[in-house]
Design a protein around this motif. Structure first.
Motif, PDB file in Angstrom:
ATOM      1  N   VAL A  38      19.207  44.518  59.193  1.00 48.08           N
ATOM      2  CA  VAL A  38      18.182  44.918  60.164  1.00 48.08           C
ATOM      3  C   VAL A  38      17.999  46.431  60.099  1.00 48.08           C
ATOM      4  N   GLY A  39      16.911  46.921  60.748  1.00 54.78           N
ATOM      5  CA  GLY A  39      16.561  48.325  60.607  1.00 54.78           C
ATOM      6  C   GLY A  39      16.794  49.194  61.814  1.00 54.78           C
ATOM      7  N   ASP A  40      17.201  48.611  62.970  1.00 46.17           N
ATOM      8  CA  ASP A  40      17.412  49.451  64.151  1.00 46.17           C
ATOM      9  C   ASP A  40      18.360  48.764  65.129  1.00 46.17           C
ATOM     10  N   GLY A  41      18.673  49.500  66.209  1.00 47.73           N
ATOM     11  CA  GLY A  41      19.631  49.005  67.186  1.00 47.73           C
ATOM     12  C   GLY A  41      19.172  47.763  67.931  1.00 47.73           C
ATOM     13  N   GLY A  42      17.880  47.686  68.241  1.00 49.10           N
ATOM     14  CA  GLY A  42      17.378  46.506  68.951  1.00 49.10           C
ATOM     15  C   GLY A  42      17.568  45.239  68.140  1.00 49.10           C
ATOM     16  N   ALA A  43      17.238  45.311  66.860  1.00 53.19           N
ATOM     17  CA  ALA A  43      17.413  44.144  65.992  1.00 53.19           C
ATOM     18  C   ALA A  43      18.891  43.820  65.820  1.00 53.19           C
ATOM     19  N   MET A  44      19.733  44.854  65.815  1.00 53.23           N
ATOM     20  CA  MET A  44      21.172  44.622  65.709  1.00 53.23           C
ATOM     21  C   MET A  44      21.680  43.831  66.911  1.00 53.23           C
ATOM     22  N   ARG A  45      21.246  44.224  68.115  1.00 55.04           N
ATOM     23  CA  ARG A  45      21.683  43.515  69.316  1.00 55.04           C
ATOM     24  C   ARG A  45      21.198  42.064  69.315  1.00 55.04           C
ATOM     25  N   ASP A  46      19.967  41.851  68.883  1.00 52.66           N
ATOM     26  CA  ASP A  46      19.444  40.490  68.812  1.00 52.66           C
ATOM     27  C   ASP A  46      20.307  39.626  67.895  1.00 52.66           C
ATOM     28  N   CYS A  47      20.686  40.194  66.755  1.00 54.07           N
ATOM     29  CA  CYS A  47      21.510  39.444  65.802  1.00 54.07           C
ATOM     30  C   CYS A  47      22.873  39.120  66.395  1.00 54.07           C
ATOM     31  N   LEU A  48      23.495  40.108  67.048  1.00 50.23           N
ATOM     32  CA  LEU A  48      24.830  39.903  67.613  1.00 50.23           C
ATOM     33  C   LEU A  48      24.827  38.875  68.744  1.00 50.23           C
ATOM     34  N   GLN A  49      23.705  38.755  69.445  1.00 48.06           N
ATOM     35  CA  GLN A  49      23.609  37.759  70.508  1.00 48.06           C
ATOM     36  C   GLN A  49      23.438  36.352  69.957  1.00 48.06           C
ATOM     37  N   LYS A  50      22.845  36.250  68.760  1.00 45.76           N
ATOM     38  CA  LYS A  50      22.521  34.932  68.204  1.00 45.76           C
ATOM     39  C   LYS A  50      23.627  34.356  67.332  1.00 45.76           C
ATOM     40  N   THR A  51      24.374  35.215  66.658  1.00 45.28           N
ATOM     41  CA  THR A  51      25.345  34.696  65.695  1.00 45.28           C
ATOM     42  C   THR A  51      26.528  35.633  65.569  1.00 45.28           C
ATOM     43  N   PRO A  52      27.732  35.116  65.382  1.00 53.52           N
ATOM     44  CA  PRO A  52      28.893  35.995  65.194  1.00 53.52           C
ATOM     45  C   PRO A  52      28.867  36.653  63.822  1.00 53.52           C
ATOM     46  N   VAL A  53      29.385  37.847  63.746  1.00 49.78           N
ATOM     47  CA  VAL A  53      29.492  38.554  62.465  1.00 49.78           C
ATOM     48  C   VAL A  53      30.944  38.987  62.286  1.00 49.78           C
ATOM     49  N   ASP A  54      31.332  39.215  61.041  1.00 48.31           N
ATOM     50  CA  ASP A  54      32.706  39.592  60.725  1.00 48.31           C
ATOM     51  C   ASP A  54      32.875  41.086  60.512  1.00 48.31           C
ATOM     52  N   VAL A  55      31.795  41.783  60.159  1.00 52.82           N
ATOM     53  CA  VAL A  55      31.863  43.225  59.972  1.00 52.82           C
ATOM     54  C   VAL A  55      30.449  43.785  60.036  1.00 52.82           C
ATOM     55  N   ILE A  56      30.333  45.023  60.536  1.00 58.89           N
ATOM     56  CA  ILE A  56      29.035  45.694  60.629  1.00 58.89           C
ATOM     57  C   ILE A  56      29.048  46.935  59.747  1.00 58.89           C
ATOM     58  N   LEU A  57      28.074  47.041  58.849  1.00 61.59           N
ATOM     59  CA  LEU A  57      27.835  48.275  58.096  1.00 61.59           C
ATOM     60  C   LEU A  57      26.726  49.013  58.831  1.00 61.59           C
ATOM     61  N   LEU A  58      27.055  50.114  59.479  1.00 58.81           N
ATOM     62  CA  LEU A  58      26.160  50.756  60.440  1.00 58.81           C
ATOM     63  C   LEU A  58      25.786  52.171  60.005  1.00 58.81           C
ATOM     64  N   ASP A  59      24.495  52.388  59.806  1.00 56.54           N
ATOM     65  CA  ASP A  59      24.002  53.725  59.448  1.00 56.54           C
ATOM     66  C   ASP A  59      24.099  54.643  60.659  1.00 56.54           C
ATOM     67  N   LEU A  60      24.385  55.908  60.407  1.00 56.71           N
ATOM     68  CA  LEU A  60      24.521  56.856  61.506  1.00 56.71           C
ATOM     69  C   LEU A  60      23.166  57.278  62.062  1.00 56.71           C
ATOM     70  N   VAL A  61      22.190  57.522  61.189  1.00 51.92           N
ATOM     71  CA  VAL A  61      20.870  57.999  61.616  1.00 51.92           C
ATOM     72  C   VAL A  61      19.898  56.828  61.640  1.00 51.92           C
ATOM     73  N   LEU A  62      19.406  56.498  62.846  1.00 51.18           N
ATOM     74  CA  LEU A  62      18.525  55.340  63.014  1.00 51.18           C
ATOM     75  C   LEU A  62      17.340  55.716  63.907  1.00 51.18           C
ATOM     76  N   PRO A  63      16.224  55.017  63.770  1.00 45.47           N
ATOM     77  CA  PRO A  63      15.064  55.270  64.635  1.00 45.47           C
ATOM     78  C   PRO A  63      15.245  54.604  65.992  1.00 45.47           C
ATOM     79  N   GLY A  64      14.358  54.938  66.934  1.00 52.01           N
ATOM     80  CA  GLY A  64      14.339  54.246  68.220  1.00 52.01           C
ATOM     81  C   GLY A  64      15.155  54.903  69.305  1.00 52.01           C
ATOM     82  N   GLY A  65      15.664  56.119  69.064  1.00 51.69           N
ATOM     83  CA  GLY A  65      16.367  56.823  70.131  1.00 51.69           C
ATOM     84  C   GLY A  65      17.848  56.544  70.220  1.00 51.69           C
ATOM     85  N   GLU A  66      18.373  55.629  69.411  1.00 53.38           N
ATOM     86  CA  GLU A  66      19.795  55.323  69.414  1.00 53.38           C
ATOM     87  C   GLU A  66      20.345  55.545  68.010  1.00 53.38           C
ATOM     88  N   ASP A  67      21.346  56.412  67.894  1.00 58.04           N
ATOM     89  CA  ASP A  67      21.940  56.605  66.578  1.00 58.04           C
ATOM     90  C   ASP A  67      23.140  55.676  66.409  1.00 58.04           C
TER      91      ASP A  67
END
Length: 243
Positions: A38-67
């Protein structure tokens, strides 16, 4: 990790660069992992609510006001899922803050895919319940398809009483597999059992050892009936156990 999911962990990639997302999807899917990108924090939260994940590869600089630091802090407040921070900024302060708020690792861009894979495997291995190597004092005896595997004496004997000589690594590997028939073992787990996580051990070491073991226990090593390969994951023991 479940038996059948030994190498089917779910990776969530959060990065606003579509090229990096596509690159990571292709690479990790080829390695046998499930990948959602996914490309931003909102999409990340949607994914985490729908399905479990084992690890997150998370970029530091992201759009949408949340890094990435803000998102990592939010995730860590609710979950212990491993987080690997990815960033093009070579800022020591950001790295320290990321680790302090609960990130498990920090990889600067540009990165080598093999390095990301190695770091990810190490983190996932730490979370996996350990499978102990057979003890020298163990008194268990495993019977399968006419074979007798004596864990205490560390002997493998055929139905007619012939002892088959195995190396230490071959015996430990066969013992681990035979103790859990039907369980799918990833190469990483077998590596831990037989090599103690030595840095010089790698996937091809395990494949070569399995090939040598098959030559000693299989009627037709090219068509194995006892130790079968599970594509993209590892190996499973399918011998028929007897009392």
């Amino acid at each position: 990790m479940t038996d059948l999911a030994a190498r089917n962990e779910h990776i969530l990639v959060v990065d606003d660069d579509i090229r990096i997302r596509q690159m990571l999807i292709r690479y990790f899917e080829d390695e046998g992992y499930r990948v959602t990108a996914v490309g931003d924090g909102g999409a990340m939260r949607d994914c985490l609510q729908k399905t479990p994940v084992d690890v997150i590869l998370l970029d530091l600089v992201l759009p949408g006001g949340e890094d990435g630091l803000m998102l990592a802090r939010d995730v860590r407040s609710r979950s212990d899922v491993p987080i690997i921070m990815l960033t093009g900024r070579d800022d020591v302060v950001d790295r320290i803050v990321g680790l302090e708020i609960g990130a498990d690792d920090y990889i600067p861009k540009p990165f080598h895919l093999r390095e990301v894979l190695a770091r990810l495997r190490t983190i996932l291995r730490r979370r996996q319940p350990p499978v102990a190597a057979p003890s020298a004092e163990a008194q268990d005896v495993i019977h399968f398809d006419g074979w007798r595997l004596d864990l205490g004496r560390r002997q493998l004997v055929t139905a007619d009483g012939t002892e088959i000589v195995l190396t230490t690594g071959e015996f430990d590997m066969l013992a681990a597999l035979a103790r859990y028939p039907g369980r799918v073992f990833s190469r990483d787990v077998l590596m831990d059992i037989t090599h103690g996580r030595r840095l010089e051990a790698f996937d091809r070491t395990i494949d070569a050892q399995i090939a040598r073991l098959r030559k000693k226990v299989e009627r037709d090593p090219k068509q194995p009936a006892l130790i079968k390969s599970v594509r993209g994951i590892g190996y499973v023991f399918t011998g028929r156990s007897a009392p």
